[in-house]
Motif scaffolding. Structure first.
Motif, short mmCIF file in Angstrom:
data_model
loop_
_atom_site.label_atom_id
_atom_site.label_comp_id
_atom_site.label_asym_id
_atom_site.label_seq_id
_atom_site.Cartn_x
_atom_site.Cartn_y
_atom_site.Cartn_z
N THR A 169 -31.52 26.35 -9.72
CA THR A 169 -30.84 27.64 -9.79
C THR A 169 -29.59 27.62 -8.91
O THR A 169 -29.38 26.70 -8.12
CB THR A 169 -31.77 28.76 -9.33
OG1 THR A 169 -32.08 28.55 -7.94
CG2 THR A 169 -33.05 28.80 -10.15
N MET A 170 -28.79 28.68 -9.04
CA MET A 170 -27.56 28.77 -8.27
C MET A 170 -27.81 28.81 -6.77
O MET A 170 -27.00 28.32 -5.98
CB MET A 170 -26.77 30.00 -8.70
CG MET A 170 -26.06 29.87 -10.03
SD MET A 170 -24.79 28.57 -10.04
CE MET A 170 -25.71 27.18 -10.72
N ASP B 111 -27.64 28.63 -17.64
CA ASP B 111 -27.03 29.95 -17.87
C ASP B 111 -25.71 30.08 -17.11
O ASP B 111 -24.75 30.72 -17.58
CB ASP B 111 -27.99 31.05 -17.46
CG ASP B 111 -29.18 31.17 -18.40
OD1 ASP B 111 -29.08 30.67 -19.54
OD2 ASP B 111 -30.21 31.73 -17.99
N ALA B 112 -25.66 29.48 -15.91
CA ALA B 112 -24.42 29.54 -15.13
C ALA B 112 -23.29 28.81 -15.83
O ALA B 112 -22.13 29.25 -15.80
CB ALA B 112 -24.65 28.95 -13.74
N GLU C 229 -30.57 33.63 -8.70
CA GLU C 229 -31.69 33.15 -9.50
C GLU C 229 -31.25 32.59 -10.85
O GLU C 229 -32.06 32.04 -11.62
CB GLU C 229 -32.68 34.30 -9.75
CG GLU C 229 -33.41 34.78 -8.50
CD GLU C 229 -32.52 35.63 -7.60
OE1 GLU C 229 -31.61 36.32 -8.14
OE2 GLU C 229 -32.72 35.58 -6.37
N THR C 230 -29.97 32.70 -11.17
CA THR C 230 -29.49 32.20 -12.45
C THR C 230 -29.64 30.69 -12.53
O THR C 230 -29.32 29.96 -11.60
CB THR C 230 -28.00 32.57 -12.64
OG1 THR C 230 -27.86 33.99 -12.55
CG2 THR C 230 -27.48 32.09 -13.99
N SER C 231 -30.15 30.23 -13.68
CA SER C 231 -30.31 28.79 -13.87
C SER C 231 -28.97 28.12 -14.08
O SER C 231 -27.99 28.77 -14.46
CB SER C 231 -31.20 28.52 -15.09
OG SER C 231 -30.53 28.92 -16.27
N ILE D 73 -21.45 33.93 -7.32
CA ILE D 73 -22.84 34.32 -7.17
C ILE D 73 -22.93 35.54 -6.26
O ILE D 73 -22.50 35.48 -5.09
CB ILE D 73 -23.69 33.17 -6.60
CG1 ILE D 73 -23.67 31.98 -7.57
CG2 ILE D 73 -25.12 33.63 -6.36
CD1 ILE D 73 -22.57 30.99 -7.35
N CYS E 166 -22.81 35.83 -11.54
CA CYS E 166 -24.23 35.60 -11.81
C CYS E 166 -24.99 35.81 -10.51
O CYS E 166 -24.39 36.05 -9.46
CB CYS E 166 -24.48 34.21 -12.40
SG CYS E 166 -24.13 32.85 -11.27
N SER E 167 -26.31 35.69 -10.57
CA SER E 167 -27.14 35.93 -9.38
C SER E 167 -27.65 34.60 -8.83
O SER E 167 -27.58 33.56 -9.51
CB SER E 167 -28.33 36.82 -9.76
OG SER E 167 -29.22 36.11 -10.59
N VAL F 232 -21.86 31.11 -18.35
CA VAL F 232 -20.99 32.11 -17.72
C VAL F 232 -19.65 31.48 -17.33
O VAL F 232 -18.58 32.07 -17.54
CB VAL F 232 -21.67 32.71 -16.48
CG1 VAL F 232 -20.72 33.64 -15.73
CG2 VAL F 232 -22.93 33.47 -16.87
#
Length: 325
Positions: free
Chosen positions: A274-275, A229-230, A224-226, A244, A221-222, A233
């Protein structure tokens, strides 16, 4: 001896005392052998190092059984070696002997007929020989190029008949030769592994991280991923972790352990983060070409259960878990 007598003489304490006596006697004999090691030993090692052929072990009866073990130990530690039965040798197996081979002939008495009668042929072939004997002045001792004396005071056998202490001395001398040769050749674990590719030992010494790491469907994930959402994943990846990435660079890692700790610290405000706020930056990585033994040692030392595997360009190529073995 009657069955009644046998039962009466085999109580527990008698058996324990017998075992202690046997082991102590063997240990004392080994210490005596160590004290007698001389230049004949170094000559034997030098001969084995310099031979252009194989080392052939030859012995009859119990000496032959021990000889097979010595041959196996030598072969597995860098010295090409095999066992030749003296009786079979006299009836055709001498054809296995090549001009450059070195013979190790084992006979505690030094007078074993099946071994002695090979001497004229071996001398005719021009092979060098090493004797492992209990009597250096025996026929075998007098006709070999090097003599390793394993003499003992007596067998630990109560009747001084069954080869017991003498076979212990023989196998110990064989081990001493093998270890000395390993030291001379700087024989390393990776060398040992080449001759032991099977089983857990071979796997550990030959396997690299790339052979065991998980490569497919890595949980990326990036920054900016919440968190929500993480978590999705992480669940889909089934590794208890998300990686990340920022562009092609590994920016951080977030594990299920990190999630539990963060929830305990600030459960109410977690889902809005976020991450980039929660990840561990600059996580530990390992080259995919690292030996698995080294990887496992590192994970145990650092008390971690997972490592990110990277290639020569530092790109993420897999995940290694400590139980991937």
């Amino acid at each position: 001896m009657s069955e009644t007598q046998s039962t009466l003489s085999c109580d527990s304490q008698t058996l324990i005392t017998s075992a202690k006596t046997t082991l102590t006697t063997q240990a004392q004999a080994l210490m005596g052998l160590a004290d007698r090691v001389d230049t004949q030993f170094s000559q034997a090692v030098t001969m084995m190092l310099n031979t252009k052929g194989r080392v052939i072990i030859c012995g009859m009866g119990k000496s032959g059984i021990v000889g097979k073990k010595i041959a196996a130990t030598l072969a597995s530690t860098g010295t090409p070696s095999f066992f030749m039965h003296p009786g079979e040798a006299f009836h055709g197996d001498l054809g296995m002997v090549q001009r450059d081979d070195l013979l190790i002939l084992i006979s505690y008495s030094g007078e074993t007929e099946e071994v002695i009668r090979l001497l004229p042929s071996l001398q005719n072939f021009g092979n060098q020989s090493i004797a492992i004997v209990g009597n250096p002045t025996s026929t075998l001792g007098q006709h070999c190029d090097c003599v390793l004396d394993i003499a003992i005071d007596r067998e630990v056998c109560p009747n001084n008949l069954a080869p017991t202490t003498s076979t212990t001395m023989t196998i110990a001398m064989g081990d001493a030769l093998a270890v000395a040769l390993m030291q001379c050749r700087d024989f390393q674990p990776q060398d040992f592994a080449r001759f032991h590719p099977g089983g857990s030992l071979g796997r550990k010494l030959l396997t690299r991280v790339r052979d065991l790491m998980h490569k497919d469907n890595l949980p990326f994930c990036s920054p900016e991923t919440s968190l929500q959402d993480a978590i999705a994943v992480m669940t889909q990846g089934r590794k208890g972790v998300v990686l990340i990435k920022e562009g092609e660079r590994l920016a951080g890692i977030f594990t299920d352990g990190d999630l539990r700790r963060a929830m305990l610290k600030d459960a109410a405000g977690m889902l809005s983060k976020t991450m980039s706020e929660l990840m561990t930056a600059n996580p530990k990585t390992i080259s995919q070409d690292t030996m698995i033994v080294e990887a496992e040692e590192r994970m145990l030392r650092d008390k971690i259960t997972l490592l990110v595997a990277v290639d020569d360009n530092k790109n993420v190529v897999g995940l290694l878990e400590i139980y991937d073995r």
